[in-house]
Design an enzyme around this catalytic site. Structure first.
Site, short mmCIF file in Angstrom:
data_model
loop_
_atom_site.label_atom_id
_atom_site.label_comp_id
_atom_site.label_asym_id
_atom_site.label_seq_id
_atom_site.Cartn_x
_atom_site.Cartn_y
_atom_site.Cartn_z
N LEU A 46 0.85 -1.20 0.00
CA LEU A 46 0.00 0.00 0.00
C LEU A 46 0.89 1.25 0.00
O LEU A 46 2.10 1.16 0.15
CB LEU A 46 -0.91 -0.02 1.23
CG LEU A 46 -2.00 -1.09 1.23
CD1 LEU A 46 -2.65 -1.21 2.61
CD2 LEU A 46 -3.08 -0.77 0.18
N LYS A 59 12.83 11.53 -0.06
CA LYS A 59 13.26 12.26 1.13
C LYS A 59 14.33 11.47 1.89
O LYS A 59 15.22 12.06 2.49
CB LYS A 59 12.09 12.57 2.05
CG LYS A 59 11.48 13.93 1.80
CD LYS A 59 10.58 14.04 0.61
CE LYS A 59 11.07 14.73 -0.60
NZ LYS A 59 10.16 14.74 -1.74
N VAL A 245 14.57 19.81 -25.57
CA VAL A 245 15.23 18.55 -25.92
C VAL A 245 14.52 18.02 -27.16
O VAL A 245 13.30 17.90 -27.18
CB VAL A 245 15.11 17.55 -24.76
CG1 VAL A 245 15.64 16.19 -25.14
CG2 VAL A 245 15.82 18.08 -23.53
N ALA A 278 12.18 14.59 -16.07
CA ALA A 278 11.33 15.07 -14.96
C ALA A 278 10.55 16.29 -15.44
O ALA A 278 10.78 17.41 -15.01
CB ALA A 278 12.19 15.43 -13.75
N ASP A 320 -4.29 12.89 -7.28
CA ASP A 320 -3.58 13.29 -8.51
C ASP A 320 -4.40 13.11 -9.78
O ASP A 320 -4.12 13.73 -10.80
CB ASP A 320 -2.29 12.46 -8.67
CG ASP A 320 -1.13 13.01 -7.86
OD1 ASP A 320 -1.37 13.89 -7.01
OD2 ASP A 320 0.01 12.56 -8.08
N HIS A 452 13.22 31.95 21.52
CA HIS A 452 14.53 32.43 21.06
C HIS A 452 15.63 31.54 21.63
O HIS A 452 15.56 31.20 22.80
CB HIS A 452 14.75 33.87 21.55
CG HIS A 452 16.12 34.39 21.21
ND1 HIS A 452 16.46 34.80 19.94
CD2 HIS A 452 17.24 34.55 21.96
CE1 HIS A 452 17.71 35.20 19.92
NE2 HIS A 452 18.21 35.05 21.14
#
Ligand code: FAD
Ligand code: NAD
Length: 473
Positions: A46, A59, A245, A278, A320, A452
């Site tokens: 999955l 990553k 290209v 890409a 997507d 800080h």
């Protein structure tokens, strides 16, 4: 084998096709909402593109290659003497181990939330029927009240540049290269090209990027893009902008790429050990049965939706495969909203506040409108900017490259956009997502106490800059 046409063996509230961030989050949320849910995924694990060949492995390599590079280039200046030696098989193994653990984690979450993973390829037979074909060819028919299409995306191809995943690779091939190529040519100066280009540059490859447009990372704030390009150039990247290209020939020991200026001019040949294509991603709907079901797509192949409803009642689409940024967190938010709507609740995604991040060094992160978008829309805005050179934590960490820029409405002071390039900005942009979700004014952030010394003080100082009272130096 079951008779697929006549013997439905299970009945669901929701059947989801695709087990990526869209599909798996939908399945988990559906389970939480008490819906009977199945998720059909044809991969062996999955997690979809993101966990298997996208966000997570990239990553993992970005992190380890950055450590390798820092050990070789930066540690000595910090008083740590080491001579790093690359163990690329181990680097790949630890990446694969992380992917394995995370994909297993989703299986665990499925069990915990009573979401069923049905292994195989799903095809919509009707708005209430999905046929699943397993690896062994066995078929089973699922009946359901709702079908959710979450089949994701695939890399866009360039005519004349044949991906063989050896010499000419897409992002998937670029995650497993071995050895480190001597020269890598990247086609496309977008997020994938610059993230994966960074990995191999840090591990020693010469990297040249060929980009069709006259700038890198189109869509991101132009000032950030210029600073980013300067930084990557310092790291050894070469850029050929406004260049197209026209072909690529792969041989056993390398690739010859032909390029020419977009504005016209003589063609040139570039040689490389490996070429990474890409140039974007496109929706993936092959074999899902859209046409037969009557699900409408737009000219680019994205499924048309209105609040995740497709043109066919009972069939939904998220992630997507629909328009909008191709990001895992966008897919995830749509998954939750879609399931909540199916369960009769008020699911909602705020498309104005979907952050974008590029996990390079320095990192790039943003949320909301760019200056270019505000100008085009005729919105009057004020700018507050703060450089990391003036941030004490970034300075002592020797990572003071970049800045934070806040764009606020000139009349109301409401934050409209934030653009950052610098150290760990990926971890800091969420602060502005929350602020913007609550319709914050820049003054709200400017008057909020920050610890800080932290890099997050730069977020506050940039907000203070909107009214011109930046203090830290
Ligand atoms: P996908 O993750 O593509 O999942 C779709 C799934 O559907 C696939 O597993 C596929 O096997 C399955 N499927 C398709 N058809 C069928 C069928 N008929 N039957 C059964 N199963 C089917 N996004 C970020 O937000 N952050 C990042 O850092 C990031 N890094 C990325 C790095 C790379 C190299 C790439 C390529 C992408 C990256 N992305 C990142 C984008 C992110 O991976 C996608 O936006 C996200 O995976 C989309 O989720 P999805 O569920 O819509 O589709
Ligand atoms: P992209 O859209 O980010 O960049 C593609 C680049 O290729 C653009 O600059 C474009 O102008 C250029 N281009 C297009 N055709 C070309 C050609 N023929 N010759 C030369 N240049 C050409 O696409 P990508 O980098 O492939 O990434 C795809 C998607 O995956 C991204 O849009 C993003 O949504 C997602 N992603 C996200 C992350 C992240 O969130 N960190 C990481 C990787 C991928």
């Amino acid at each position: 084998m079951a008779d697929a046409e006549t013997t439905p063996d299970t009945s669901y509230d929701v059947v989801i096709i695709g087990g990526g961030p869209g599909g798996y989050n939908a399945a988990i949320r559906a389970g939480q909402l008490g819906l009977k849910v199945a998720c059909v995924e044809k991969r062996k694990t999955l997690g979809g593109t993101c966990l298997n060949v996208g966000c997570i492995p990239s990553k993992a390599l970005l992190h380890t290659s950055e450590m390798f590079s820092a050990a070789g280039k930066d540690f000595a200046g910090l008083g740590i003497k080491v001579t790093p030696e690359l163990d690329l098989p181990q680097m790949h193994k630890q990446k694969d181990d992380s992917v394995g653990q995370l994909t297993k984690g989703i299986e665990f979450l499925f069990k915990k939330n009573k979401a069923e993973w049905i292994k195989g390829a799903g095809v919509i037979v009707s708005p209430t029927q999905v046929k699943v074909t397993g690896e062994d060819g066995a078929e089973r028919m699922l009946t359901t009240r709702n079908v959710v299409i979450a089949t994701g995306s695939e890399p866009t191809r360039i005519p004349g540049v044949e991906v063989d995943q050896k010499r000419i690779v897409d992002s998937t091939g670029a995650l497993t290269l071995s050895p480190v190529p001597k020269k890598l040519v990247v086609i496309g100066a977008g997020i994938i090209g610059l993230e994966l280009g960074s990995v191999w540059r840090r591990l020693g490859a010469e990297v040249e990027v060929v980009e069709f447009l006259d700038r890198i990372i189109p869509g991101a704030d132009a000032e950030v893009a210029t600073t980013f390009q300067r930084s990557l150039t310092k790291q050894g990247f070469k850029f050929r902008l406004s260049t197209k290209v026209t072909g690529a020939k792969a041989a056993k020991d390398g690739v010859v790429l032909t390029v020419e200026p977009v504005a016209g001019g003589p063609a040139e040949a570039i040689t490389a050990d490996v070429v990474l294509v890409a140039v974007g991603r496109r929706p993936f709907t092959e074999g899902v049965g859209l046409e037969a079901a009557g699900v409408k797509t737009d000219k680019r192949g994205f499924i048309e939706t209105d609040h995740y409803k497709t043109s066919v009642p009972g069939i939904w689409a998220i992630g997507d495969v629909t328009t909008g940024p191709m990001l895992a967190h966008k897919a995830e938010d749509e998954a939750v909203a879609c399931m909540e709507i199916i369960a009769g609740k008020a699911g909602h995604v705020n498309y104005d506040i979907i952050p974008g991040v590029i996990y390079t060094s320095p990192e790039v992160a943003w949320v909301g409108k760019t200056e270019e978008e505000l100008k085009a829309a005729g919105v009057a805005y004020k700018v507050g900017k703060f450089p990391f050179t003036a941030n004490s934590r970034a300075k002592v960490n020797h990572e003071a490259e970049g800045f934070v820029k806040v764009l606020a409405d000139a009349k109301t002071d409401r934050v409209l956009g934030v653009h950052m390039i610098g150290p760990t900005v990926s971890e800091m942009v969420g602060e502005y997502c929350v602020a913007m979700e609550f319709s914050a004014a820049s003054e709200d952030v400017a008057r909020t106490c920050h610890p800080h010394p932290t890099k997050s003080e730069a977020l506050r100082q940039a907000a203070m800059g909107v009214e011109g009272w930046t203090m830290q130096a």
